[in-house]
Each structure stands twice: as C-alpha cells, then as structure tokens.
Design a protein around this motif. Structure first.
Motif, short mmCIF file in Angstrom:
data_model
loop_
_atom_site.label_atom_id
_atom_site.label_comp_id
_atom_site.label_asym_id
_atom_site.label_seq_id
_atom_site.Cartn_x
_atom_site.Cartn_y
_atom_site.Cartn_z
N ASP A 121 51.26 34.65 58.60
CA ASP A 121 51.77 35.59 59.59
C ASP A 121 51.00 35.45 60.90
OD1 ASP A 121 53.32 38.12 60.37
OD2 ASP A 121 51.24 38.81 60.57
N TYR A 122 49.70 35.28 60.78
CA TYR A 122 48.86 35.11 61.98
C TYR A 122 49.25 33.83 62.74
CZ TYR A 122 44.87 33.70 64.79
OH TYR A 122 44.07 33.26 65.83
N ILE A 123 49.44 32.74 62.00
CA ILE A 123 49.82 31.47 62.64
C ILE A 123 51.17 31.60 63.33
CG2 ILE A 123 50.56 29.10 62.12
CD1 ILE A 123 48.35 29.01 59.98
N GLN A 124 52.12 32.25 62.68
CA GLN A 124 53.45 32.39 63.26
C GLN A 124 53.38 33.21 64.55
OE1 GLN A 124 55.72 35.17 63.48
NE2 GLN A 124 57.31 33.83 64.35
N ARG A 125 52.60 34.30 64.53
CA ARG A 125 52.51 35.17 65.70
C ARG A 125 51.71 34.51 66.83
NH1 ARG A 125 49.44 38.97 64.98
NH2 ARG A 125 48.79 38.78 62.77
N ALA A 126 50.63 33.82 66.46
CA ALA A 126 49.73 33.26 67.49
C ALA A 126 50.16 31.88 68.00
CB ALA A 126 48.31 33.17 66.95
N TYR A 127 50.74 31.05 67.12
CA TYR A 127 51.02 29.67 67.52
C TYR A 127 52.47 29.23 67.27
CZ TYR A 127 45.97 29.55 67.68
OH TYR A 127 44.66 29.80 67.99
N GLY A 128 53.20 29.98 66.51
CA GLY A 128 54.58 29.64 66.25
C GLY A 128 54.78 28.76 65.05
N SER A 129 53.78 27.90 64.73
CA SER A 129 53.92 27.01 63.57
C SER A 129 52.55 26.47 63.18
CB SER A 129 54.86 25.85 63.90
OG SER A 129 54.25 24.96 64.82
N PRO A 130 52.41 25.98 61.94
CA PRO A 130 51.15 25.39 61.52
C PRO A 130 50.75 24.15 62.33
CG PRO A 130 52.45 25.99 59.62
CD PRO A 130 53.34 26.15 60.81
N CYS A 131 51.70 23.33 62.71
CA CYS A 131 51.34 22.13 63.47
C CYS A 131 50.78 22.50 64.84
CB CYS A 131 52.55 21.20 63.61
SG CYS A 131 52.95 20.33 62.05
N SER A 132 51.32 23.55 65.46
CA SER A 132 50.77 24.00 66.74
C SER A 132 49.35 24.53 66.55
CB SER A 132 51.66 25.09 67.33
OG SER A 132 52.93 24.58 67.67
N ALA A 133 49.15 25.26 65.47
CA ALA A 133 47.81 25.79 65.19
C ALA A 133 46.84 24.65 64.90
CB ALA A 133 47.87 26.73 64.00
N TRP A 134 47.31 23.64 64.22
CA TRP A 134 46.45 22.48 63.88
C TRP A 134 46.12 21.69 65.15
CZ3 TRP A 134 42.85 20.41 61.48
CH2 TRP A 134 42.69 19.03 61.28
N GLY A 135 47.08 21.55 66.02
CA GLY A 135 46.82 20.86 67.29
C GLY A 135 45.79 21.61 68.11
N HIS A 136 45.89 22.93 68.15
CA HIS A 136 44.90 23.73 68.88
C HIS A 136 43.52 23.58 68.26
CE1 HIS A 136 42.73 27.36 70.18
NE2 HIS A 136 43.53 27.30 71.27
N SER A 137 43.46 23.58 66.94
CA SER A 137 42.17 23.45 66.24
C SER A 137 41.54 22.08 66.55
CB SER A 137 42.37 23.60 64.74
OG SER A 137 41.17 23.38 64.06
N GLN A 138 42.37 21.08 66.60
CA GLN A 138 41.83 19.74 66.90
C GLN A 138 41.29 19.66 68.32
OE1 GLN A 138 45.40 17.49 65.61
NE2 GLN A 138 43.98 16.33 64.28
N SER A 139 41.88 20.45 69.20
CA SER A 139 41.47 20.40 70.62
C SER A 139 40.19 21.18 70.86
CB SER A 139 42.57 20.98 71.49
OG SER A 139 43.75 20.21 71.41
N VAL A 140 40.08 22.38 70.29
CA VAL A 140 38.94 23.25 70.62
C VAL A 140 38.07 23.58 69.39
CG1 VAL A 140 40.18 24.29 72.54
CG2 VAL A 140 40.34 25.34 70.28
N ASN A 141 38.46 23.07 68.24
CA ASN A 141 37.69 23.24 66.99
C ASN A 141 37.76 24.65 66.41
OD1 ASN A 141 36.21 21.86 65.02
ND2 ASN A 141 34.28 22.78 65.74
N TRP A 142 38.77 25.40 66.82
CA TRP A 142 39.03 26.70 66.21
C TRP A 142 40.51 27.02 66.45
CZ3 TRP A 142 40.83 30.42 69.51
CH2 TRP A 142 40.58 30.25 70.88
N TYR A 143 40.97 28.04 65.78
CA TYR A 143 42.37 28.44 66.01
C TYR A 143 42.48 29.95 65.92
CZ TYR A 143 43.53 29.68 61.13
OH TYR A 143 43.60 30.30 59.89
#
Length: 271
Positions: free
Chosen positions: A249-271
C-alpha cells in the motif's frame, strides 16, 4: 278326653308360631335375594377374564416395555464408554418401576378384567418415563460429542493457522504472499514482482523480524517507525503478510509501482 281337649289349644299355637316364622324367613329371603344377586354379579365381574382387546393391548405394552429397557441399557453403555464429558448428572436410567410393571404384565393370566387395565396403564407410564430418560441421556451425549468436535475443529484450525503463519513468515513464504497480493489487489505481474523482490531483498532480506538499529526501520518493508504498520493489522510485529500488505500500500501511494520504488532506491539508496 278332657286331657286331649285341654292340649289342643297349645298345639294350635305352636303351629301358628311355626307358620309365622316361616313367613318371616320367606320374607327375609325375598328381601335379601336382590342384594345377594347383585353381590354375586359384582363378584363375577371382578373375577371375569380380560377381553381379547385388553389382552392384545397388554401384549403391545410388554413389547414396548422390552424395547424401552433395551434402548435404555444400550444408551447407558454408550454414554459410559464414550469417554465424553457428560457433566455431573448420572448416566443411569431408572428402570425399576418398569421392571415391576413388566413382571405383573408377564403374569397376565392371573389378572382379571378390572386389574389388567390398571397394570397396563401403569406400565405405559413407566415406559414413558424410561423413554424420556433415555432420550435425555442421548441428547446429553450428542451435545457433548458436538462440543468435543467443535473444540477439535477449533484446535485443528488454530494449528493450521499457526502452520500457515509460520510458513508465510519464512522468506520464501513471504515472497509467495507478496506475489499473490500484488497480483490480486494491484494487478502487478511478474515484472513488477521482480522489482519488489529486489527492493525488499535489499531492505530486509524478506525477514519480518528485521530491524535497523541505526534508524529503527522495521520488518520486511522497513517501515519507520515500525508501528506505522499497525494500520494494516494489530499483528504487524509477528505477521509477515500484515507487513507486506502495509508495504505494498505504501509503495502504491508513494511511487505507483514496485519498479518505480526500486528505481528510486537505486538512485538514493532508500525509498
């Protein structure tokens, strides 16, 4: 001649007395005869043999009585050997009255037309009493059996739930739960799950007990603080599936999808 004449009046008086006594006796007999006849008729009625109808009814009562006794004995044995908790009440069925009545009915040839119906009615009442007690004992046993079955079913369900929870709390079980929930609730397929798998493998290794001592992030999705996950369930600290539901639910609300959340994590090392 004079002697004979002098005795003639005495002789006539005796004849008169005898005749009077005879009349009185005859009168008494005439009066008593109806009462004696009635008494004789009543005695004959008392001594009369039972009718074929009453005898047949008595035979039916005997059969019913034997059935009631057999059913009672069977019920008592079943209750006592069931191993069920039937409470403090006795499992005995009082058949003493019925046995006595059956003894009298078995000696039907000695009973008169007036006696047999009384004995039969008494036997019928005893049959009803024994049948009622037997039914009550059956009901107690059935209730105890149902209670035991319900308890066993509840225990089995609790055991199955515990086993399912234990399985879901393993990393592989958590992945399986996450893949199913992601597809069913969010429509995220295999590609999105690959991103989710990479994300949470990095964050917690899919360990529901993971805890980051530096910042306090907790659980599979590394919620900060962990108590946030209470919105998904009070068992958030012990149930991987509850943590997964909150994390998706957090991923959907904050990033829209797991791949978007994973991309953000790869960029800044957190999500």
């Amino acid at each position: 001649m004079l002697k004979n004449q002098s005795h003639a009046p005495v002789h006539r008086r005796r004849i008169g007395i005898t005749l009077a006594i005879g009349v009185l006796v005859a009168s008494a007999i005439a009066v008593a005869t109806p009462a004696v006849a009635a008494m004789a008729a009543e005695q004959s009625s008392l001594d009369a043999a039972p009718s074929s109808v009453e005898t047949a009814a008595a035979a039916e009562a005997v059969t019913a009585g034997r059935t009631a006794l057999t059913d009672a004995a069977t019920a008592v044995v079943a209750a006592e050997s069931s191993g069920l908790d039937l409470g403090d009440a006795s499992t005995a069925v009082d058949t003493s009255g019925l046995l006595d009545a059956m003894d009298e009915l078995d000696d039907v040839d000695s009973l008169t037309a007036l006696e047999l119906p009384v004995v039969r009615v008494q036997a019928t009442a005893e049959i009803t009493a024994v049948t009622t007690q037997t039914a009550e004992l059956h009901a107690r046993q059935d209730a105890a059996a149902a209670e035991k079955q319900a308890a066993e079913a509840a225990a089995a369900a609790a055991e199955a739930e515990a086993a399912a929870l234990a399985n879901a709390n393993t990393p592989d079980g958590a992945r399986a739960s996450a893949a199913a929930i992601a597809a069913e609730q969010y429509g995220w397929g295999g590609g999105e799950f690959e991103c989710l798998n990479s994300l949470w493998q990095k964050e917690s290794g899919w360990n529901y007990q993971a805890y980051n001592a530096d910042g306090g992030a907790t659980g599979i999705p590394q919620a900060l603080p962990g108590s946030k996950m209470a919105s998904a369930g009070a068992d958030w600290a012990t149930n991987a599936t509850t943590q997964i539901r909150w994390g998706l639910d957090y991923i959907q609300r904050a990033y829209g999808s797991p791949c978007s959340a994973w991309g953000h994590s790869q960029s800044v090392n957190w999500y």
